[in-house]
Scaffold this active site. Structure first.
Site, PDB file in Angstrom:
ATOM      1  N   CYS A 385       0.830  -1.054   0.120  1.00  0.00           N
ATOM      2  CA  CYS A 385       0.002   0.072  -0.087  1.00  0.00           C
ATOM      3  C   CYS A 385       0.813   1.297  -0.067  1.00  0.00           C
ATOM      4  O   CYS A 385       1.403   1.587  -1.047  1.00  0.00           O
ATOM      5  CB  CYS A 385      -0.906   0.063   1.264  1.00  0.00           C
ATOM      6  SG  CYS A 385      -2.725   0.935   0.944  1.00  0.00           S
ATOM      7  N   HIS A 511      -3.480  -5.022   0.560  1.00  0.00           N
ATOM      8  CA  HIS A 511      -2.709  -5.588   1.435  1.00  0.00           C
ATOM      9  C   HIS A 511      -2.623  -7.102   1.496  1.00  0.00           C
ATOM     10  O   HIS A 511      -3.556  -7.730   2.168  1.00  0.00           O
ATOM     11  CB  HIS A 511      -3.258  -5.185   3.052  1.00  0.00           C
ATOM     12  CG  HIS A 511      -3.125  -3.683   3.159  1.00  0.00           C
ATOM     13  ND1 HIS A 511      -1.995  -3.109   3.819  1.00  0.00           N
ATOM     14  CD2 HIS A 511      -3.825  -2.628   2.823  1.00  0.00           C
ATOM     15  CE1 HIS A 511      -2.066  -1.754   3.923  1.00  0.00           C
ATOM     16  NE2 HIS A 511      -3.295  -1.370   3.331  1.00  0.00           N
ATOM     17  N   GLU A 513      -1.088  -8.901   3.121  1.00  0.00           N
ATOM     18  CA  GLU A 513      -0.767  -9.605   4.382  1.00  0.00           C
ATOM     19  C   GLU A 513      -2.192 -10.209   5.245  1.00  0.00           C
ATOM     20  O   GLU A 513      -1.925 -10.864   6.066  1.00  0.00           O
ATOM     21  CB  GLU A 513      -0.238  -8.677   5.517  1.00  0.00           C
ATOM     22  CG  GLU A 513      -0.613  -7.399   5.815  1.00  0.00           C
ATOM     23  CD  GLU A 513      -0.709  -6.349   5.153  1.00  0.00           C
ATOM     24  OE1 GLU A 513      -0.337  -6.599   3.651  1.00  0.00           O
ATOM     25  OE2 GLU A 513      -0.821  -5.023   5.329  1.00  0.00           O
TER      26      GLU A 513
HETATM   27  N1  GLN Z   1      -1.800   6.644   3.364  1.00  0.00           N
HETATM   28  C1  GLN Z   1      -2.045   6.079   2.037  1.00  0.00           C
HETATM   29  C2  GLN Z   1      -3.338   6.062   1.497  1.00  0.00           C
HETATM   30  O1  GLN Z   1      -4.495   6.557   2.073  1.00  0.00           O
HETATM   31  C3  GLN Z   1      -1.641   4.491   2.148  1.00  0.00           C
HETATM   32  C4  GLN Z   1      -2.498   3.796   3.054  1.00  0.00           C
HETATM   33  C5  GLN Z   1      -2.045   2.268   3.526  1.00  0.00           C
HETATM   34  O2  GLN Z   1      -0.838   2.110   3.422  1.00  0.00           O
HETATM   35  N2  GLN Z   1      -2.887   1.565   3.991  1.00  0.00           N
HETATM   36  O3  GLN Z   1      -3.475   5.685   0.177  1.00  0.00           O
END
Ligand code: GLN
Length: 571
Positions: A385, A511, A513
């Site tokens: 992300c 994600h 994970e």
């Molecule tokens: N802050 C970033 C966004 O909102 C990444 C979010 C994250 O890593 N879950 O897109």
């Protein structure tokens, strides 16, 4: 009619209630029963999505886009069953629903009270999960510790539910802690006795008591607890601290808990013998002596490892499946930013670099440096992300030469907003539950590294973000060697990037994970750790001494560190 198991905790928090609940789920599933697990959280937030990771640890995201307690991650990893919005209920949700109904006139002029309105709402949500899942057994973990003021409506609700559902269909389990007095070398049961008294005050007599302890629990202690807490001796289950959390299902099975629950719930005629062969093999694999691969995890919440719980678990799952232990070197991205010379050797010593998710500008430049280091030193990289976003910013700055490249999250005035707010996020003002959340389809580019790793072209992954790769830069990034290897169904969103001329450089907007399981590691984590292991064989990395902390169960048993020599292929 489903059966219900209610789990409360006493004496202290953090005694492993979530892992115990998840383990019980595994034992029941291994006997052929269907299981659904939920957590009741007494805090007043609607969900943990708006809480600081320092307060709460990781926010676990479900397929249907709920932002939930990290215990749901344990439930999913242990039972391999997906959880949902219905699996995590908080005081905030309960009150919001009741007050909303009151404002709509739904109570026809009645006075709204904790009993019955709040308790009915709680019971309704427990029944809703039972109905939605049609599970044979619904396991409900009550968050917090018995005696907490905010937990009382939940205890009252589960007390009532035993009457509503029928006494034979409900059991109460209680996890406590047995403190050890070093001077007299004994475990003490008194706090457990007090905790059970506190439960009795709420009208709940536990049927099973699980005793967490750092020392073996003798039969005398079990007898004493049985006597004073009014339960059978075989219902006193020792929970001695394990070297890996994945051993807990086997420990409590060995103690007879699975059979006891099945017998007391009247399910003996519908279950088969427990099938725990794959789990046993997993625990054996974990315990084997094997080489260690060091992965640098660059984040800004590293003081609290729970903030990256699923990432750490996924690395372990991948490592174990490849015959290695992963040792995480937790690197503070802010320090990497300010004290590069001191921290750079730790990146150099890592066989792989991972940049997990995060929010806000603190420590961002350190993460960008980590991505740059991985790219320019051919160190396997996995960006999750935010980890994708910093990799794109870094590439735009140093390969495309766009010095002012940034994300509008960190610099709204940036010259080149290579990462920008998604269009449907622009007019949102509420922070809670408004990100792009939950499972979305991702189409992989045939022939890409990730398509190879997955062995599939269409995958489903979970998201939690507001920003994304700005499509205006797609072509230039691709021309310079940063390939978009995963796209949303309509091709509007870049979901995965990878570098062509690199052993393994992958960033995902989702994600992965959240979908790794101990017996089924996630393909991208496996690909990443495999590349790290391969890199270690080819290029011996410098070994350095530092004071980085390591997770207990990944660095136990004094496993030897991998050097190129230990893998036998030094060059
Ligand atoms: N802050 C970033 C966004 O909102 C990444 C979010 C994250 O890593 N879950 O897109």
């Amino acid at each position: 009619m489903p059966k219900f198991l209610f789990m409360t905790g006493g004496v202290a928090s953090s005694v492993g209630k979530g892992i115990t609940v998840a383990s019980i789920g595994r034992l029941l599933k291994s006997r052929g029963l269907t299981v659904a697990i939920m957590k009741l959280d007494p805090y007043i937030n609607v969900d943990p999505g708006t809480m600081s990771p320092f307060q709460h640890g990781e926010v676990f995201v479900t397929d249907d886009g709920a932002e939930t307690d990290l215990d749901l991650g344990h439930y999913e990893r242990f039972t391999d069953e997906a959880t949902s919005h219905a699996s995590n209920v908080t005081t905030g949700q309960v009150y919001a629903a009741v007050i909303g109904k009151e404002r709509r006139g739904g109570y026809l002029g009645g006075t709204i009270q904790v009993i019955p309105h709040i308790t009915n709402e709680i019971k309704g949500r427990i029944r809703a999960l039972a109905q939605q899942t049609s599970a044979d057994v619904v396991i409900v973990e009550v968050g917090g510790t018995v005696g907490d003021i905010e937990g009382e409506p939940f205890l009252e609700a589960i007390r009532q539910l035993r009457n509503d559902a029928g006494r034979d269909d409900v059991m109460f389990l209680h996890v406590t802690l047995l403190p050890y007095i070093g001077a007299t070398k004994e475990l003490k049961t008194k706090p457990t006795q007090h905790s059970v008294k506190e439960l009795l005050r709420a009208g709940i007599q536990p049927d099973v008591i699980l005793c967490r302890s750092d020392y073996p629990v003798s039969d005398d202690i079990r007898d004493k607890i049985a006597l004073f807490c009014n339960i059978e001796r075989r219902a006193v289950i020792p929970l001695v601290t394990a070297s890996t959390i994945y051993e807990v299902p086997l420990m409590i099975e060995e103690a007879g808990l699975g059979d006891y629950l099945v017998e007391k719930l009247g399910l003996a005629s519908v279950v088969h013998e427990p099938e725990l062969g794959d789990w046993q093999a997993l625990v054996e694999r974990i315990g084997e002596d094997k080489p260690t691969v060091r992965i640098a995890l660059v984040g800004k919440y590293i003081e609290l490892h729970d903030a990256y719980l699923s990432v750490a678990e996924s690395l372990d799952h991948a490592g174990w499946s490849l015959g290695a232990n992963v040792e995480i070197d937790w690197i503070d991205s802010q320090k990497l930013e300010t004290d590069w010379d001191e921290y750079e050797p730790r990146l150099a010593a890592a066989a792989g670099i991972i940049v997990p998710g995060g929010f806000g500008s603190r420590g961002i430049e350190g993460k960008i440096k980590a991505a740059q280091y991985a790219r320019t030193h051919n160190i396997p990289y996995l960006g999750l992300c935010l980890g994708l976003q910093v990799a794109v910013i870094e590439f735009a700055r140093h390969v495309l030469g766009l010095e002012g490249a940034n994300s509008s999250e960190f610099d709204p005035e940036a010259l080149d907003k290579v990462i920008d707010l998604m269009p449907d996020q622009r007019d949102l003002t509420d922070k809670g539950g408004t990100m792009r959340l939950g499972q979305w389809v991702c189409c992989l580019t045939p022939g890409s590294k990730v398509a190879q790793a997955y062995g599939e072209q269409i995958v489903f992954e979970r998201h939690r973000h507001r920003y994304e790769l700005n499509n205006a830069y797609r072509r230039r990034l691709e021309e310079a060697g940063m390939r978009i290897s995963g796209r949303s169904a309509n091709n509007n969103l870049a979901e995965i990037v990878e570098l062509e001329d690199h052993p393994w450089f992958v960033g995902t907007q989702f994600h992965p994970e959240f979908k790794s399981r101990p017996t089924r590691p996630h393909p991208l984590f496996k690909g990443f750790v495999a590349a790290a292991l391969k890199g270690m064989k080819l290029t011996p990395r410098i070994t350095i001494a530092h004071e980085g902390e390591h997770r207990d169960h990944s660095s136990h048993n004094g496993h030897h560190k991998v050097t190129a020599e230990s893998l036998g292929e030094t060059r």
